[in-house]
Each structure stands twice: as structure tokens, then as C-alpha cells.
Design a protein around this motif. Structure first.
Motif, mmCIF file in Angstrom:
data_model
loop_
_atom_site.group_PDB
_atom_site.id
_atom_site.type_symbol
_atom_site.label_atom_id
_atom_site.label_comp_id
_atom_site.label_asym_id
_atom_site.label_seq_id
_atom_site.Cartn_x
_atom_site.Cartn_y
_atom_site.Cartn_z
ATOM 1 N N GLY A 753 0.785 -1.225 0.000
ATOM 2 C CA GLY A 753 0.000 0.000 0.000
ATOM 3 C C GLY A 753 0.815 1.271 0.000
ATOM 4 O O GLY A 753 0.247 2.367 0.107
ATOM 5 N N THR A 754 2.143 1.175 -0.134
ATOM 6 C CA THR A 754 2.971 2.378 -0.111
ATOM 7 C C THR A 754 3.468 2.729 -1.502
ATOM 8 O O THR A 754 3.546 1.888 -2.400
ATOM 9 C CB THR A 754 4.187 2.193 0.807
ATOM 10 O OG1 THR A 754 5.035 1.177 0.260
ATOM 11 C CG2 THR A 754 3.750 1.806 2.199
ATOM 12 N N VAL A 755 3.820 4.032 -1.660
ATOM 13 C CA VAL A 755 4.417 4.534 -2.894
ATOM 14 C C VAL A 755 5.745 5.177 -2.508
ATOM 15 O O VAL A 755 5.822 5.923 -1.521
ATOM 16 C CB VAL A 755 3.510 5.577 -3.573
ATOM 17 C CG1 VAL A 755 4.179 6.132 -4.834
ATOM 18 C CG2 VAL A 755 2.159 4.970 -3.908
ATOM 19 N N ARG A 756 6.783 4.873 -3.270
ATOM 20 C CA ARG A 756 8.088 5.444 -2.973
ATOM 21 C C ARG A 756 8.609 6.212 -4.186
ATOM 22 O O ARG A 756 8.368 5.825 -5.337
ATOM 23 C CB ARG A 756 9.084 4.343 -2.590
ATOM 24 C CG ARG A 756 8.665 3.576 -1.335
ATOM 25 C CD ARG A 756 9.557 2.364 -1.081
ATOM 26 N NE ARG A 756 9.036 1.557 0.011
ATOM 27 C CZ ARG A 756 9.415 1.672 1.290
ATOM 28 N NH1 ARG A 756 10.322 2.573 1.618
ATOM 29 N NH2 ARG A 756 8.895 0.901 2.233
ATOM 30 N N LEU A 757 9.354 7.293 -3.902
ATOM 31 C CA LEU A 757 9.981 8.102 -4.940
ATOM 32 C C LEU A 757 11.488 7.909 -4.860
ATOM 33 O O LEU A 757 12.077 7.863 -3.766
ATOM 34 C CB LEU A 757 9.627 9.584 -4.751
ATOM 35 C CG LEU A 757 8.134 9.928 -4.801
ATOM 36 C CD1 LEU A 757 7.919 11.403 -4.517
ATOM 37 C CD2 LEU A 757 7.539 9.561 -6.148
ATOM 38 N N TRP A 758 12.129 7.826 -6.025
ATOM 39 C CA TRP A 758 13.554 7.532 -6.093
ATOM 40 C C TRP A 758 14.265 8.541 -6.980
ATOM 41 O O TRP A 758 13.739 8.973 -8.004
ATOM 42 C CB TRP A 758 13.796 6.132 -6.671
ATOM 43 C CG TRP A 758 13.000 5.044 -5.999
ATOM 44 C CD1 TRP A 758 11.727 4.676 -6.245
ATOM 45 C CD2 TRP A 758 13.436 4.222 -4.920
ATOM 46 N NE1 TRP A 758 11.332 3.661 -5.424
ATOM 47 C CE2 TRP A 758 12.366 3.338 -4.585
ATOM 48 C CE3 TRP A 758 14.642 4.104 -4.193
ATOM 49 C CZ2 TRP A 758 12.454 2.387 -3.576
ATOM 50 C CZ3 TRP A 758 14.739 3.152 -3.193
ATOM 51 C CH2 TRP A 758 13.651 2.304 -2.890
ATOM 52 N N ASN A 759 15.500 8.891 -6.571
ATOM 53 C CA ASN A 759 16.354 9.740 -7.391
ATOM 54 C C ASN A 759 17.035 8.834 -8.410
ATOM 55 O O ASN A 759 17.804 7.932 -8.046
ATOM 56 C CB ASN A 759 17.399 10.448 -6.516
ATOM 57 C CG ASN A 759 18.260 11.421 -7.315
ATOM 58 O OD1 ASN A 759 18.909 11.045 -8.282
ATOM 59 N ND2 ASN A 759 18.276 12.676 -6.888
ATOM 60 N N VAL A 760 16.750 9.050 -9.675
ATOM 61 C CA VAL A 760 17.259 8.169 -10.709
ATOM 62 C C VAL A 760 18.779 8.231 -10.790
ATOM 63 O O VAL A 760 19.452 7.207 -11.007
ATOM 64 C CB VAL A 760 16.626 8.510 -12.076
ATOM 65 C CG1 VAL A 760 17.261 7.693 -13.196
ATOM 66 C CG2 VAL A 760 15.128 8.281 -12.037
ATOM 67 N N ALA A 761 19.383 9.416 -10.582
ATOM 68 C CA ALA A 761 20.824 9.572 -10.721
ATOM 69 C C ALA A 761 21.578 8.839 -9.615
ATOM 70 O O ALA A 761 22.609 8.200 -9.860
ATOM 71 C CB ALA A 761 21.186 11.053 -10.713
#
Length: 1013
Positions: A753-761
Motif C-alpha cells: 500500500g505504499t508509494v516510494r519516490l527515487w532519485n534516478v541519478a
């Protein structure tokens, strides 16, 4: 109709020939020429749970089943009842695919066994499952049921109408897989649809192709029987009448006129006497349908004149066999009154698709589609279905819809001629309208001239003269506009006809097909003309090289590109690429099929591989060079010359272990001596599908069926390295990941149920997880500006998130009654579209979080994906029921009919950057392209994936399409022709239409123009 019903007395029939309709059981006494095929069919039906029968259109599959196998089995069943008191086998022929085939087949089975039941069965409820109903019927009758499913290709056409997609396929598979069931099944299908059985029954029936039969056209001997023996039988059934005789030599004349050499493709592409799926008749064979049409016309003509002899002079008077076939449609339709012909043009527009597929419709439906009175439509349909015309045939109404008889063309072989007749009639209609407009223009000019003359005759009437001048100028402008409109209407008709001709010629004359499509666009740049160009560009062929009657297993060009080599079961052939003509007679030597060929770099030596060896030939003389090359065991699959032409490499395998090929090897030979070089190169467990040398000739690459590429040192024969190709897991849009528009941020959704954001670099997580969904997170989508993230979940909600702060924006979007499967932002970011497991598409106002209007309904299964067109005007939805639908975003209404081309669920859709093309991928492992303006499929499906296609996406310039599949691969497709078709078509065609070709292929009217400057 079942094959055991009471049928009409054959003696009451007035002709032993049936024309384009199939032989029915009542025609069995007149059905000849198929004894051997009939015996093979009956043997397979009795012995095998599933038999496939496939053949080209016009071969007479339905006749063989109904008047041949089924009639014989019904006779044996009745004889068994008389002798033993029970029937061992009961035949059923079924071909009603338009409505609910499962229920209708169950009803047909119950009807078929009724005469064989020991006593009338008490009334009871009908079983709904096919396997249970079949078992109950078999037990009740004490017999094995032999079920023949005729015209199965129509199931693919009408499958979207099933209440539950694929129900019949599931039910049939259950019967075939059910142990102990006393029933065998035969599927009869047209050859061009035969390959679809594999996709349809994948995962349902193991090895569906394990038992198949191919029905050929009539041989000359069989065709002779089909002419002479029905007449003999007819005379025996009418002993009180003078016998009908056939003039000596007439049979030979008819057979010679129906031979394949007399039915070459028409260079104009209209009314080509080829099979319905585009295949010309092999040498020495005769299409049963054509033979029946000719004999029925000849018989009726003689009988009408009171003659009891079929004369050669009468055949000549009718124009010969070819003319009878070619003019059958024209003769029937041109006899109609003018008003009826006009109505027929409109009706056939809906009964036959532009690609030649027949559709069954009721009179009331046709009246609504054409805007003509229902009574007029009914009268015309009945006339066209009458015994003396037989252009149409009535189709019984589905259960519960009494009185709604539908009509379809009587044979798909008529489709090309009907389409051609319709085009010519529309051209005549437009020409009349043009002449009418020109006539009115002349009248207006004459009135203006008279009025101007009278007015100018007196100075007193100066004002009137001025008025007259104004009237004259206005009349002139009106006449000019009328003339321009007439010319425009003519150009529309010519463009449409060229578009249709382009499609007709697509397989037989690819270059002319491409040029006709361009000409259609130049004359009138309509949606139909654009589609014709796209379809022509999607067809890769530039020529059809004839000369083979066997299969072609491999082709290769000479280094200078001037010669093409093709191999098959009857030798190797060479063609001149420029002219398309075959060079000399076939090169022979192999005792079996030739499976692969290769030309040396200097073009002088040809290598070919057969079941028993590799051979070298001189291209110049066609003679074999030396003895066959030795050193391999069993099968060689591929060949390649080294760049200097001194070494030949071959790849193959030596044995089978179950279904797996083992001991794969690569062998090299010295071309000068023919001797093997070193030992075979081995090391793989899959088959070697291809081999290739590096440009310097030092390295050999081999590709194997286990998904690997191996590099070999030619000098030493040692393996250099393995290259493992492909991902180890599937690539899919169903995986919850999405990139931001600038590519710097990646969002991922989890089952928790979670959403995570990631730094692509850096690969590091940005902030804390986004929480709120009460269950797995499914689809993700960034807004066009990248500031907002939309997520859909199994909790039936859609949520918006501020990407910068990670906070949820407003309240969740609620309304879906099941999980949300797909989300998409409109290009301006103001509207969000969602697709759900509740079969709906919904539009939401991003600012207010409110739903816009009512849900968009029409899908009958889960909506796997939604996508906005780049201009934001159209929304596409992909459905699990196997359709793609387009929606008008402004009105919420569905645009046109669903696009039903996939054989299973559609998982992904994407628009091209110009919004004109839609791509879709699905369960059937294919990618399909659709023209948004016309709603028609562009070219053939793109194939190559070995598992479900879960995602499709166009490159920003629209020239490349990417597809991701569960097979672990991403494939790139060159679709540059979608953005600008004309340059590619012109380059492929190699030039423009000449003035002579323009006069030949373009209907009269438009002036010549260089369409490929």
C-alpha cells in the motif's frame, strides 16, 4: 440443420449442380469426386478426439462434410438402427457462429440424437455446459457423437458477441480434454484462419495441431467425375424423363477453361479469379465452386430452352467458363431496376467489409444503416436470395428472435466481385451527379445571358442591366462552384476506388498497390486514402515471384542484389529481381525438400541443404559442383559463406530427445575441395537457427533456440564467448513504476500500500514512503508538469500526491466499485482518466476531485489501460474482452465500433505523437496498429514476442514503437511510415506511375500527375 433430419427427396430437385452454395445432405446423390477424402475424414472422425480440416476458400469443405462424410455416416447410422437396434455413431454438422454457439450447439446435439433414442425422453432442463450436455446425449443414445464444426473461421468474426469472451473455446476444450467422453470433434476452417487456432486454444488444448488434414482442390480426374456422374445419377432418379446427355468433348473444354493457367491474376486487380484468401490455384487443380457455378449456368440455360443435351455451342454462347464466373455478380445485379441497384449498392456496403469479409445482418438493421424503408430492404434481400439469383442466402434467426432473418453473401468468393460492382456503381452515381450539376450550370448561364442581352438592349433599363450583371456573375460563380463540386465528387470516387484497388492488389502486385495508394492520396487526401497508404506501407512485399507449387523454405539474394534464390520441396529456383521472371528451370539434385540456401560473395556459387546433405551448384550453368559435402549427421538448418567465399559454414542438430533437439553443432567446409574443416563446433542444447561471419571472416556467430548467441574462432574452431540475450523477467506496464517527465524521478508502488519516490541519478529514496492506500498500489502516472503523481489501488480509490512535499492532495477519488487498474493524465493535466475492474472508464476533474459525467461504459471486462491522445481529444481504453475502444473526451461518447483484432485480453494502448495512430498489445503476444480516423487495423499484427505484451509506447518522433512483454524482452519496431507514408512508398516502389500505367489503373477523370516527384 443436422445430418440426420428428414430431407427433401433428391428426385424433386431440378438440377444436380448447386452453383456457389454448398452441397447439403439432400444433394448427396449428386455429390461426386471426393470419395477418397470422404473415407479419410470418416476414419479420422471415428478414431481421433480432435481432427482439424483446413483448405483454401472455394475448395468445397462444407460440401465434403455435409453431402459427403455426414451423409454417409447418417446412412450408416440408420442402417445400424435397422440391423442392431442402435446407432454406433451419430453425426452432427454445426456452423451457427453468430450468436451463442455454445447453447446452439447443445440444442443441435439434442435435436440430432432424438431419432435414435429408444423412447421419447421426458421433458427436462437443458444442460448449460457443453461437455455435460454432450455426455448426457451420448449416454442417452448409446452412441459416439461425431461433431463437425464447419466454417469455424466465422467464430473468430463473431466471437466478440459472446456474452463471456471465449466461452465456446473453453467449453470445446473441456470436451476434448474430458476422458471417457464418447464424442469426437472436427474443426473445419479456411486456410487463412488456420494459424489462429493455435492462439485460440493456447493453454486450453495441448498440441491442437496434432491431427490435421488438408483438403486440396479437385484434380482433373475428380472434376470430371463431379461433372459426369451427377448427370448419370439425375437420370437414374428420373426414369420417366428423357435422359440428359453431355456433348462429347464438352467436359474437356470446361476443364481446360477452369484450369489454373486460365485463371491468372487480373492485372487490374478487380475480379481476380483466385481463392478467397488470395491464393491462386495450383497447377492442374480446379476449384469446386467455380466448376459448380459454370455447370449450373449451363444446365439452367439448356433446360430453359427445352434441351436435354448440354452443348459446347451453348458454353461458347455464354462466353466460356471464365466469363460465366466473372460476370455472375454483374449479371444478377444489373438485371435489377435502377432504384433497386442504388439500394443494393448501399446494402452491400454493410454486408461486405472492404477486406472482403462477409457479415450477416437483418433487413431492419440494414434499413437503419442505409436510411431506406424496411419494406424496400426486405423485398430486395429476398430477391437477391431467391433461387434464380443466389447472391445472398438467408441465415436463421438466433433463438428468441423469431422473425429476424438475416442475410449474408452466399459465398465469400463473391466478395471481390461484389466490391468491384459497388465501386463501379458508385462511380456511375457520381458521374450522373456531376452531369446534373454541369447541366444546371449551363441552364443558369443561359438564363443569365438572355437576361443580360435584354437588359443591355435599352439605356432606360441601365439599372436592370446592372442587376442582370450581378445575376450573371452570381450565376457564373454558381456554375463554377457546381462544376468544382462535381469534379471534387468525381475525385472522391476515383480516390476511393484506387484505395480499394490498392488493397485488392496488395499481395499480388505490391508495387502497383503502393503507387495506387499514393495516387489516391494525391487525388483526394482523405482518411481512406491515408489508410490505404499506411496499409500499403505495412505490407513489406515489392513483388510476387511465381513458379512454385510447393513450399518455400529459404530465400537469399545475390551480393549485387540482382538475383533472388528460393528453395522448396521441388528444387531451387532463381529469379531476376528487376523483372520478377524465373531464370532457367529449377536446380535439382536433393531427394527431398531444400531447407536453406546461400550465395557466395561473388554470386557464382550456390549452396543448398536438404534432408540428406549439402550441395554446391554453379549459378551460371545450374550444374552441381562435385559431390555432396559430408561430415554432418542428420539435419542442417542454416548456411553461410565467409566473406572471401572460401569457407562455408552450416548449423544444425543430430537427434530428438522427446521434443528437445540435442547435440547441436556447427560444421565448416572448404568450398574449393568440399572437405570438412576441423571438428564440428558443439555446445548448445537448442537448435541453431542462423549463422553469420564477422566482416573480417575471423569470427562466426551462431544463434540458438535456447536464447543464446555464441561467438566462435573460425581458425581454431574454439568457443570465444556466450552472449545471453533477453531479460530474466518480464517487462510490463502492470508493474507499478513510472518515470517523471524529466526522467529524474522514479515512482514505485508496492503490495503493502505504499508509494516510494527515487532519485534516478543516485538510486536513493526521496523522503518517506507515501501512505494512504489500504491495499496494493497498482497504476502510477505523473502529471505533464511532473508536480503531481496519481496512484490507483486495490482499495477502489485514486489518490493524488504532491511530488515535492510527498503529501496527499485533497480527498481520494471514489466511485470505482472494484480495483483501479489504470490511470492517465490528459495532456493539459486538468483531467484524469481511470480504468477499473468494474468494466468502466471514468473521467475526473483534477482540481475539484469530482467525477466528470457518468462512467464510460461499453467494455464487458476489466479495463486494463487508458491513454489520452496527444491532442487531448480522444481517450483509448484497452479491455480484457479483447477490444480497444475510443472515446470522445468532450462528450464521453464512444467513437465508432470497438477495435476487435486481438485474440484475447488487450493490456496496453498508446497513441502516436500526431494522434493519428493507436498501438495496442495483448494476451495474443502481438502488437497491433490502428488508424484512428477510419478505425481500421494497419497491416498485419507485429509478431515476435513469445508471451503476453504488457506495454507499448511510441518514441517522441513517432518513428519507433517499443513493446514490453512477459517473455522478458523489449522489442523496437520501425514505424516511420506512420508519420509520412509517401516517401517510403515511393522509395519502395522505385518510381512513379507512368502515363501508360496511369491510364491503365486510374479511373477516367483526373489528369496525369507525377505522384513520386
Amino acid at each position: 440443420m443436422t445430418t440426420v433430419d428428414t430431407v427433401q427427396d433428391p428426385a424433386s430437385l431440378t438440377s444436380p449442380f448447386v452453383g456457389l452454395t454448398s452441397y447439403a445432405q439432400e444433394n448427396a446423390p449428386f455429390f461426386f469426386g471426393r470419395d477418397a477424402e470422404q473415407r479419410v475424414l470418416i476414419s479420422n472422425l471415428r478414431a481421433s478426439r480432435l481432427t482439424l480440416l483446413y483448405a483454401q476458400s472455394g475448395t468445397g469443405k462444407s460440401s465434403v462434410l455435409r453431402a459427403g462424410a455426414a451423409a454417409k455416416l447418417a446412412e450408416l447410422a440408420r442402417r445400424s438402427v435397422e440391423q442392431r437396434g442402435f446407432a454406433r455413431h451419430i453425426p452432427i454438422v454445426f456452423s451457427s457462429w453468430r450468436d451463442d454457439p455454445t447453447s446452439e450447439l447443445i440444442a443441435e446435439i439434442e435435436k440430432a440424437i432424438a431419432p435414435f433414442l429408444p423412447k421419447p425422453s421426458p421433458p427436462g432442463g437443458t444442460l448449460e455446459r457443453l461437455d455435460e450436455a454432450t455426455e448426457a446425449a451420448s449416454n442417452a443414445a448409446g452412441a459416439t457423437l461425431l461433431v463437425m464444426l464447419d466454417q469455424f473461421e466465422e467464430y473468430f468474426l463473431y466471437r466478440p458477441r459472446e456474452a463471456h469472451d471465449g466461452r465456446f473455446a473453453d467449453e470445446l476444450a473441456a470436451c476434448i480434454n474430458r476422458a471417457g467422453l464418447h464424442a469426437n470433434f472436427l474443426i473445419s476452417i479456411r486456410e487463412d484462419a488456420y494459424s489462429g487456432l493455435g492462439d485460440l486454444f493456447q493453454g486450453r488444448i495441448r498440441n491442437v495441431y496434432s491431427n490435421y488434414l488438408h483438403l486440396e482442390h479437385l484434380t482433373r480426374e475428380s472434376a470430371r467425375e463431379a461433372i459426369e456422374k451427377p448427370i448419370t445419377s439425375f437420370n437414374e432418379l428420373h426414369p420417366t424423363q428423357a435422359p440428359v446427355e453431355i456433348e462429347s468433348g464438352l467436359v474437356d473444354v470446361i476443364l481446360s477453361q477452369l484450369g489454373s493457367d486460365q485463371f491468372a491474376p487480373d492485372q487490374g486487380g478487380i475480379g481476380r479469379l483466385t481463392d478467397g484468401n488470395g491464393s491462386d490455384l495450383p497447377g492442374g487443380e480446379i476449384a469446386a465452386s467455380y466448376l459448380q457455378l459454370v455447370m449450373k449456368r449451363l444446365w439452367e440455360t439448356e433446360v430453359t430452352r427445352g434441351s436435354r443435351t448440354l452443348h459446347r455451342a451453348t458454353l461458347e454462347e455464354l462466353g466460356g467458363a471464365q466469363t460465366i464466373v466473372r460476370t455472375h455478380v454483374d449479371r444478377a445485379l444489373d438485371d435489377l431496376p435502377e432504384e433497386a441497384r442504388e439500394a443494393a449498392v448501399d446494402i452491400f456496403h454493410h454486408l461486405v467489409t472492404p477486406s472482403g469479409t462477409k457479415i450477416a445482418l437483418a433487413a431492419s438493421d440494414l434499413a437503419e444503416y442505409t436510411g431506406r424503408p424496411a419494406e424496400e430492404s426486405t423485398t430486395l434481400l429476398e430477391r437477391l436470395a431467391s433461387s434464380d439469383t443466389r447472391i445472398l442466402r438467408p441465415v436463421p434467426p438466433p433463438p428468441g428472435q423469431e422473425g429476424r432473418t438475416r442475410y449474408e453473401i452466399s459465398h465469400d468468393l463473391l466478395a471481390p466481385a461484389i466490391l468491384d460492382w459497388g465501386r463501379r456503381q458508385r462511380a456511375v452515381r457520381l458521374e450522373r451527379e456531376k452531369e446534373s450539376a454541369e447541366r444546371m450550370a449551363r441552364i443558369e448561364k443561359r438564363r443569365a445571358r438572355i437576361f443580360r442581352t435584354l437588359a443591355l438592349g435599352s439605356g432606360v433599363l441601365l439599372i436592370i442591366a446592372i442587376v442582370a450583371l450581378v445575376v450573371a456573375v452570381t450565376a457564373a460563380h454558381t456554375a463554377q462552384r457546381a462544376n468544382q463540386n462535381a469534379v471534387h465528387q468525381r475525385d472522391i470516387a476515383v480516390s476511393d476506388q484506387l484505395s480499394s484497388q490498392s488493397e485488392t492488389l496488395g499481395n499480388a502486385h505490391p508495387i502497383i498497390s503502393k503507387l495506387e495508394a499514393i495516387a489516391a492520396w494525391r487525388i483526394n487526401p482523405s482518411a481512406n486514402a491515408r489508410y490505404a497508404m499506411l496499409a500499403a506501407a505495412a505490407r513489406p512485399g515489392i513483388a510476387v515471384l511465381a513458379g512454385r507449387t510447393d513450399g518455400v523454405y529459404s530465400v537469399a539474394f545475390s551480393p549485387d542484389g540482382k538475383i533472388l534464390v528460393g528453395d522448396g520441396a521441388h528444387g531451387v529456383r532463381l529469379w531476376n529481381v528487376t523483372t520478377g521472371h524465373q531464370i532457367r528451370s529449377p536446380i535439382t539434385g536433393h531427394t527431398g525438400p531444400v531447407g536453406s540456401v546461400a550465395l557466395s560473395p561473388d554470386g557464382k556459387t550456390l549452396a543448398g541443404v536438404g534432408a540428406h546433405g549439402v550441395r554446391l551448384w554453379s549459378v551460371t550453368t545450374g550444374r552441381q559442383i562435385g559431390h555432396p559435402l559430408t561430415g554432418h549427421t542428420n539435419f542442417v538448418e542454416s548456411l553461410a559463406f565467409s566473406p572471401d567465399g572460401k569457407t562455408l559454414a552450416g548449423g544444425g542438430y543430430t537427434a530428438y530427445r522427446g521434443q528437445n533437439r540435442v547435440q547441436v553443432w556447427v560444421r565448416m567446409w572448404d568450398v574449393a575441395t568440399g572437405r570438412p574443416i576441423g571438428h564440428p563446433l558443439t555446445g548448445r542444447t537448442g537448435d541453431v537457427g542462423s549463422v553469420a561471419f564477422s566482416p573480417d571472416g575471423k569470427t562466426l556467430a551462431t544463434a540458438s533456440g535456447d536464447g543464446t548467441v555464441q561467438m566462435w574462432d573460425v581458425a581454431t574452431g574454439r568457443l570465444i564467448r556466450n552472449l545471453f540475450v533477453g531479460h530474466t523477467s518480464g517487462v510490463s506496464s502492470r508493474v507499478s513504476v513510472a518515470f517523471s517527465p524529466d526522467g529524474k524521478t522514479l515512482a514505485s508502488g508496492g503490495t503493502n500500500g505504499t508509494v516510494r519516490l527515487w532519485n534516478v541519478a543516485t538510486g536513493r529514496q526521496i523522503g518517506n514512503p507515501l501512505t494512504g492506500h489500504a491495499g496494493p498500489v497498482g497504476p502510477l502516472a505523473f502529471s505533464p508538469d511532473g508536480k503531481t503523481l496519481a496512484t490507483g489501488g486495490a482499495d477502489h480509490t485514486v489518490r493524488l500526491w504532491n511530488v515535492t512535499t510527498g503529501h496527499q492532495i485533497g480527498k481520494p477519488f471514489t466511485g470505482n466499485t472494484q480495483r483501479v487498474i489504470s490511470v492517465a493524465f490528459s495532456p493539459d493535466g486538468k483531467t484524469l482518466a481511470t480504468g477499473g475492474a468494474d468494466h468502466t472508464v471514468r473521467l475526473w476533474n483534477v482540481t475539484t476531485s469530482h467525477q466528470i459525467g457518468k462512467p464510460l461504459t461499453g467494455n464487458t471486462a476489466e479495463v486494463a489501460e487508458v491513454a489520452f491522445s496527444p491532442d487531448g481529444k480522444t481517450l483509448a481504453s484497452a479491455g480484457f474482452e479483447g477490444t480497444v475502444r475510443l472515446w470522445d473526451v468532450a462528450t464521453g461518447r464512444q467513437i465508432g465500433e470497438p477495435h476487435a483484432g486481438h485474440a484475447g485480453p488487450v493490456y496496453s494502448v498508446a497513441f502516436s505523437p500526431d494522434s493519428k495512430t493507436l498501438a495496442s498489445g495483448g494476451f495474443d503476444r502481438t502488437v497491433q496498429l490502428w488508424d484512428v480516423a477510419t478505425g481500421r487495423q494497419i497491416g498485419n499484427p507485429l509478431t515476435g514476442h513469445t508471451n503476453w505484451v504488457f506495454s507499448v509506447a511510441f518514441s517522441p518522433d513517432g518513428k519507433t514503437l517499443a513493446s514490453g512483454s512477459l517473455d522478458g524482452t523489449v522489442r523496437l519496431w520501425d514505424v516511420a511510415y506512420l508519420m509520412d507514408s509517401v516517401p517510403q512508398l515511393c522509395a519502395s516502389a522505385g518510381g512513379s506511375l507512368t502515363r501508360a500505367e496511369w491510364a491503365r489503373y486510374v479511373p477516367p477523370g483526373p489528369a496525369y500527375q507525377n505522384i513520386c516527384p
